[in-house]
Design a protein around this motif. Structure first.
Motif, short mmCIF file in Angstrom:
data_model
loop_
_atom_site.label_atom_id
_atom_site.label_comp_id
_atom_site.label_asym_id
_atom_site.label_seq_id
_atom_site.Cartn_x
_atom_site.Cartn_y
_atom_site.Cartn_z
N ASN A 89 -34.66 -43.56 50.57
CA ASN A 89 -35.37 -43.41 51.62
C ASN A 89 -36.38 -42.53 51.70
O ASN A 89 -37.61 -42.73 51.46
CB ASN A 89 -34.98 -42.67 52.86
CG ASN A 89 -33.94 -44.07 53.50
OD1 ASN A 89 -34.13 -44.54 54.08
ND2 ASN A 89 -32.71 -43.13 53.84
N THR A 90 -36.65 -41.32 50.44
CA THR A 90 -37.46 -40.84 50.04
C THR A 90 -38.24 -41.92 48.46
O THR A 90 -39.13 -41.35 48.71
CB THR A 90 -36.53 -40.00 48.72
OG1 THR A 90 -35.85 -38.98 49.52
CG2 THR A 90 -37.86 -39.11 48.16
N VAL A 106 -45.98 -39.02 55.68
CA VAL A 106 -44.89 -40.22 55.56
C VAL A 106 -44.22 -40.01 55.07
O VAL A 106 -43.23 -40.04 55.33
CB VAL A 106 -45.75 -41.67 55.17
CG1 VAL A 106 -45.09 -42.77 54.76
CG2 VAL A 106 -47.07 -41.45 56.61
N ALA A 107 -44.71 -39.48 53.69
CA ALA A 107 -42.96 -38.76 53.11
C ALA A 107 -42.39 -38.07 54.04
O ALA A 107 -41.16 -38.11 53.17
CB ALA A 107 -44.21 -38.42 51.74
N ILE A 108 -43.01 -36.97 54.14
CA ILE A 108 -41.62 -36.39 54.69
C ILE A 108 -41.11 -36.41 55.75
O ILE A 108 -39.91 -36.22 55.76
CB ILE A 108 -43.23 -35.13 55.69
CG1 ILE A 108 -43.75 -33.57 54.70
CG2 ILE A 108 -42.10 -34.51 56.68
CD1 ILE A 108 -42.45 -33.02 53.15
N ILE A 111 -38.78 -38.75 53.98
CA ILE A 111 -37.00 -37.55 53.09
C ILE A 111 -36.46 -37.46 54.68
O ILE A 111 -35.45 -37.02 54.09
CB ILE A 111 -37.86 -36.29 53.08
CG1 ILE A 111 -38.79 -36.73 51.74
CG2 ILE A 111 -37.59 -35.46 52.37
CD1 ILE A 111 -39.67 -35.92 50.68
N PHE A 112 -37.07 -36.54 55.50
CA PHE A 112 -35.97 -35.98 56.30
C PHE A 112 -35.38 -36.37 57.18
O PHE A 112 -34.02 -36.66 57.43
CB PHE A 112 -36.99 -35.23 57.92
CG PHE A 112 -36.77 -33.88 57.25
CD1 PHE A 112 -36.38 -33.09 57.36
CD2 PHE A 112 -38.27 -33.75 56.59
CE1 PHE A 112 -36.22 -31.19 57.14
CE2 PHE A 112 -38.48 -32.10 56.08
CZ PHE A 112 -37.31 -31.09 56.30
N SER A 113 -35.66 -38.61 57.87
CA SER A 113 -34.74 -39.20 57.91
C SER A 113 -32.99 -39.19 56.84
O SER A 113 -32.21 -39.47 57.18
CB SER A 113 -35.18 -41.02 57.95
OG SER A 113 -34.79 -41.54 58.47
N ILE A 119 -26.53 -36.58 55.25
CA ILE A 119 -25.24 -35.11 56.07
C ILE A 119 -24.90 -36.14 57.20
O ILE A 119 -23.80 -35.84 56.76
CB ILE A 119 -26.42 -34.38 56.64
CG1 ILE A 119 -25.42 -33.48 57.09
CG2 ILE A 119 -27.35 -34.76 58.50
CD1 ILE A 119 -25.55 -31.78 55.55
N TRP A 120 -24.89 -36.76 57.60
CA TRP A 120 -24.04 -38.41 58.48
C TRP A 120 -22.57 -39.00 57.65
O TRP A 120 -22.06 -38.62 57.83
CB TRP A 120 -25.01 -38.90 59.08
CG TRP A 120 -24.29 -39.28 60.15
CD1 TRP A 120 -22.93 -39.31 61.16
CD2 TRP A 120 -23.45 -40.79 59.91
NE1 TRP A 120 -22.46 -40.09 62.12
CE2 TRP A 120 -22.10 -41.41 61.00
CE3 TRP A 120 -23.51 -41.83 58.82
CZ2 TRP A 120 -21.81 -42.57 60.77
CZ3 TRP A 120 -22.26 -43.00 58.07
CH2 TRP A 120 -21.59 -43.05 60.27
#
Length: 190
Positions: A89-90, A106-108, A111-113, A119-120
């Protein structure tokens, strides 16, 4: 929360972060490199789907054979559960960012997605490995409570697992949104 559940709660969080944090660091670095290079991106976007397709818990026996130390093996499985979505995803976010004139927002967002997916997956893997091996943690507590017929503890543990997963997801979601908005504000000022 009674004393033993609190210790199991801490044990689960420790296992999560010992595997997840290195995956975040390495995943974002590798994903950024892959996303910035078009040729590497085209090669990796398909080939990295192979390890990503392996359920992380299936790696547990191999990790135990290779490392023999339970905590190292389980931490490694948690690491591998999180690293693939982070890298992929990154890389996708960096690639889209470059095609949109280096739009960092868009990158941020990507990255957070990736952090949320990672984490899930890592949290799921922590609970599963604890059920199978560790002898402590919320996953072990659920399994042990099942074997002893203590159904109230199972329900209580499930509630804690759900709350922890929800809070971690929301923390990453809120942080990502704040960061994205801050970047948008800066771009407007420029």
């Amino acid at each position: 929360m009674d004393h033993s559940i609190f210790l199991d709660f801490l044990s689960s969080l420790k296992l999560l972060f010992v595997g997840y944090i290195p995956a975040v660091i390495l995943g974002i670095i590798l994903g950024s490199f892959i996303g910035m290079n078009p040729l590497v991106y085209q090669i990796c976007k398909r080939t990295l789907q192979i390890p990503y397709s392996i359920p992380p818990i299936a790696l547990l026996p191999l990790a135990l054979i290779l490392f023999r130390e339970l905590e190292v093996a389980t931490s490694l499985v948690v690491f591998f559960s999180a690293i693939w979505p982070l890298i992929l995803n990154t890389a996708k976010g960096m690639r889209k960012s470059r095609t949109q004139g280096n739009n960092i927002r868009v990158a941020i967002n990507h990255i957070f997605s990736a952090l949320r997916t990672g984490i899930w997956t890592a949290w799921f893997t922590v609970i599963a490995t604890e059920m199978l091996t560790v002898g402590k943690g919320l996953g072990f507590l659920i399994w042990n409570s099942y074997k002893s017929g203590n159904y109230n503890v199972i329900i209580e543990s499930l509630i804690y697992i759900g709350i922890i997963g929800f809070l971690l997801d929301q923390l990453l979601d809120i942080t990502g949104n704040i960061l994205s908005q801050l970047i948008s504000e800066e771009r407007k000022e420029i």
